[in-house]
Scaffold this motif. Sequence first.
Motif, mmCIF file in Angstrom:
data_model
loop_
_atom_site.group_PDB
_atom_site.id
_atom_site.type_symbol
_atom_site.label_atom_id
_atom_site.label_comp_id
_atom_site.label_asym_id
_atom_site.label_seq_id
_atom_site.Cartn_x
_atom_site.Cartn_y
_atom_site.Cartn_z
ATOM 1 N N GLY A 64 20.712 47.793 28.939
ATOM 2 C CA GLY A 64 19.553 46.993 29.317
ATOM 3 C C GLY A 64 19.680 45.548 28.882
ATOM 4 O O GLY A 64 19.296 44.626 29.622
ATOM 5 N N VAL B 76 13.390 46.586 32.621
ATOM 6 C CA VAL B 76 14.052 45.594 33.471
ATOM 7 C C VAL B 76 13.189 45.266 34.678
ATOM 8 O O VAL B 76 13.065 44.097 35.078
ATOM 9 N N LEU B 77 12.554 46.279 35.266
ATOM 10 C CA LEU B 77 11.651 46.027 36.395
ATOM 11 C C LEU B 77 10.451 45.180 35.966
ATOM 12 O O LEU B 77 10.020 44.276 36.691
ATOM 13 N N GLN C 252 24.990 45.498 40.175
ATOM 14 C CA GLN C 252 24.572 46.814 39.713
ATOM 15 C C GLN C 252 25.025 47.109 38.282
ATOM 16 O O GLN C 252 24.228 47.549 37.458
ATOM 17 N N GLN D 276 22.073 43.751 31.158
ATOM 18 C CA GLN D 276 21.482 43.391 32.440
ATOM 19 C C GLN D 276 20.533 42.206 32.295
ATOM 20 O O GLN D 276 20.432 41.368 33.204
ATOM 21 N N GLN E 173 15.071 51.434 32.666
ATOM 22 C CA GLN E 173 14.821 50.860 33.981
ATOM 23 C C GLN E 173 13.478 50.147 34.061
ATOM 24 O O GLN E 173 13.371 49.055 34.621
ATOM 25 N N SER F 163 17.631 48.359 46.578
ATOM 26 C CA SER F 163 17.706 49.616 45.854
ATOM 27 C C SER F 163 17.764 50.776 46.845
ATOM 28 O O SER F 163 17.311 50.656 47.981
ATOM 29 N N THR G 166 18.995 48.390 38.535
ATOM 30 C CA THR G 166 18.553 49.399 37.564
ATOM 31 C C THR G 166 19.298 50.722 37.706
ATOM 32 O O THR G 166 19.167 51.592 36.852
ATOM 33 N N SER G 167 20.109 50.875 38.738
ATOM 34 C CA SER G 167 20.688 52.196 39.010
ATOM 35 C C SER G 167 21.734 52.618 37.982
ATOM 36 O O SER G 167 21.995 53.810 37.822
ATOM 37 N N LEU H 179 21.392 52.040 34.781
ATOM 38 C CA LEU H 179 20.706 52.077 33.492
ATOM 39 C C LEU H 179 20.025 53.421 33.269
ATOM 40 O O LEU H 179 19.650 54.113 34.221
ATOM 41 N N VAL I 222 11.320 52.424 43.039
ATOM 42 C CA VAL I 222 11.680 51.177 42.359
ATOM 43 C C VAL I 222 11.276 49.977 43.201
ATOM 44 O O VAL I 222 10.670 49.018 42.719
#
Length: 233
Positions: free
Chosen positions: A131, A166-167, A76, A134, A163, A185, A155-156, A158, A190
């Motif tokens: 970001g 990254v997704l 995370q 990650q 987010q 998640s 992503t939580s 960020l 998400v």
Amino acid sequence: MSVLDFDRVTVTFGRHTVVRDVSLAVPEGAVVGLVGGSGCGKSTLARAAAGLVPLAGGRITVDGGSPRGRISMVFQDPYSSLDPRMRIGATLAEALPRRTPDRKSEVARLLDLVDLAPDRARMYPHQLSGGQRQRVAIARALAGDPDVIIADEITSALDVSIQGTVLNLIRELHRRMRLTVLFISHNLAVVRYVSDTIAVMQEGRIVEHGPADDVLSAPEHPYTRELLEAVTP
């Protein structure tokens, strides 16, 4: 990439059962989203797969055998998961298999894979944005050429504006590399963005599981409907 299988997995901490009799398969080349509220046991299940917490019952396998050395996790918090004393290049090089002949070139390839410039290899984690850190964590997870990637709430920690990037990276890497991914998640919005299949976890149990479109369009369990209502405008 390979099949990750949870067979009636139970995890306890003292007298408290955190994961109860969970059976779940992550098929080869698929993204399975595991969603649930805080404290439901989803991160504990992930850590059990990575060998970080012991099982009280059941089995976790990759292609029917031991998952040891075949699973990589992305955690995370990208800052706490990276060694602040190591440059990014050294962090990635350390994760490479011993047989890697040209570590510098491989580090550059990994950075490019997550859309980071090669000069980031000379930087320390504190010199990067959340970001970017990650992305480095994702590159490190890929460095060992694992059979399965587990992304745990990646992503939580960020900013909302970051987010999505990254997704999108996860989706692109999955498309290009056919990664086998367990994506965890608390946010159903998400999970729905990246997953082929969704499993819903409540109080240590899987209460609903199926193709993402089916779970989202016609949820059967009240808790799934509750999660869906929370993200429906």
